[in-house]
Design an enzyme around this catalytic site. Structure first.
Site, short mmCIF file in Angstrom:
data_model
loop_
_atom_site.label_atom_id
_atom_site.label_comp_id
_atom_site.label_asym_id
_atom_site.label_seq_id
_atom_site.Cartn_x
_atom_site.Cartn_y
_atom_site.Cartn_z
N HIS A 102 34.57 12.91 76.68
CA HIS A 102 35.50 11.72 76.14
C HIS A 102 36.96 11.86 76.18
CE1 HIS A 102 33.88 12.35 72.23
NE2 HIS A 102 35.18 11.42 72.42
N HIS A 104 40.46 10.49 74.97
CA HIS A 104 40.87 9.64 73.85
C HIS A 104 42.74 9.02 74.68
CE1 HIS A 104 38.20 9.17 70.49
NE2 HIS A 104 38.49 10.34 70.60
P1 AMP Z 1 35.73 11.89 68.90
O1 AMP Z 1 35.51 12.16 67.48
O2 AMP Z 1 36.31 12.18 69.77
O3 AMP Z 1 33.76 12.11 69.52
O4 AMP Z 1 35.55 10.21 69.03
C1 AMP Z 1 34.74 8.84 69.42
C2 AMP Z 1 35.19 7.82 69.25
O5 AMP Z 1 34.37 7.20 69.83
C3 AMP Z 1 35.39 7.53 68.51
O6 AMP Z 1 36.84 6.58 68.08
C4 AMP Z 1 34.52 5.94 68.15
O7 AMP Z 1 34.83 4.71 67.21
C5 AMP Z 1 34.02 6.15 69.60
N1 AMP Z 1 32.99 4.97 69.95
C6 AMP Z 1 31.68 5.28 68.72
N2 AMP Z 1 30.80 4.55 69.24
C7 AMP Z 1 31.51 3.79 70.57
C8 AMP Z 1 31.02 2.01 70.92
N3 AMP Z 1 29.84 2.40 70.90
N4 AMP Z 1 31.68 1.79 71.67
C9 AMP Z 1 33.03 2.25 71.90
N5 AMP Z 1 33.46 3.43 71.02
C10 AMP Z 1 32.68 3.84 70.60
#
Ligand code: AMP
Ligand code: ZN
Length: 140
Positions: A102, A104
């Protein structure tokens, strides 16, 4: 479409859990991060499950990244921000919590307290030359 049963982002792609969607096509989905670092913090994901960016075929990575300019422009227009960070955490040590690639998009504002400047080091002696050579040789 690959799907990993326990992957939260695969579940979002499959419509099994909800998201606040901002864009979708055959290959990608973009939605609001559930724990935003700023208003309009968006995540862009491939619909297919890839754990790591470096494990993605180049065409799948291009298919994903090509959306960044338009998506970022829409985030800026909607939030009124004029600065943002693009962040991709790869691997738990780098802060990856969701093991589905993903990107950001994080709008920034003066005084938002998010910071960014990490402490830079310097290469000693030939170390830089050595590393450049080692990386380049794997790309030749
Ligand atoms: P990372 O630390 O780069 O793996 O970021 C994962 C991101 O996914 C975090 O910013 C979370 O807030 C986001 N996240 C986790 N679950 C969900 C969800 N169900 N819907 C939207 N964002 C999510
Ligand atoms: Zn997944």
């Amino acid at each position: 479409m690959s799907h990993t049963a326990e992957c939260i982002f695969c579940k979002i792609v499959a419509g099994e859990i909800p998201c606040l969607k901002v864009f979708e096509d055959d290959a990608v989905l973009a939605f609001l991060d559930i724990g935003p670092l700023a208003d309009g913090h968006v995540l862009l994901i491939p619909k297919r499950h890839y754990e790591r960016l470096d494990a993605m075929p180049a065409d799948a990575a291009s298919e994903l990244m090509q959306h960044l300019p338009r998506l970022a422009a829409a985030v800026l227009a909607a939030t009124g921000a004029d600065a943002y960070n693009i962040l991709v955490n790869i691997g738990p040590v780098a802060g990856q919590l969701v093991m589905h690639v993903h990107v950001h998009i994080i709008p920034r504002a003066n005084g938002d307290g998010l910071g960014y400047r990490w402490s830079a080091k310097q290469y000693q002696g030939d170390r830089g030359k050595q590393l450049a050579g080692q990386i380049a040789s794997r790309l030749a």
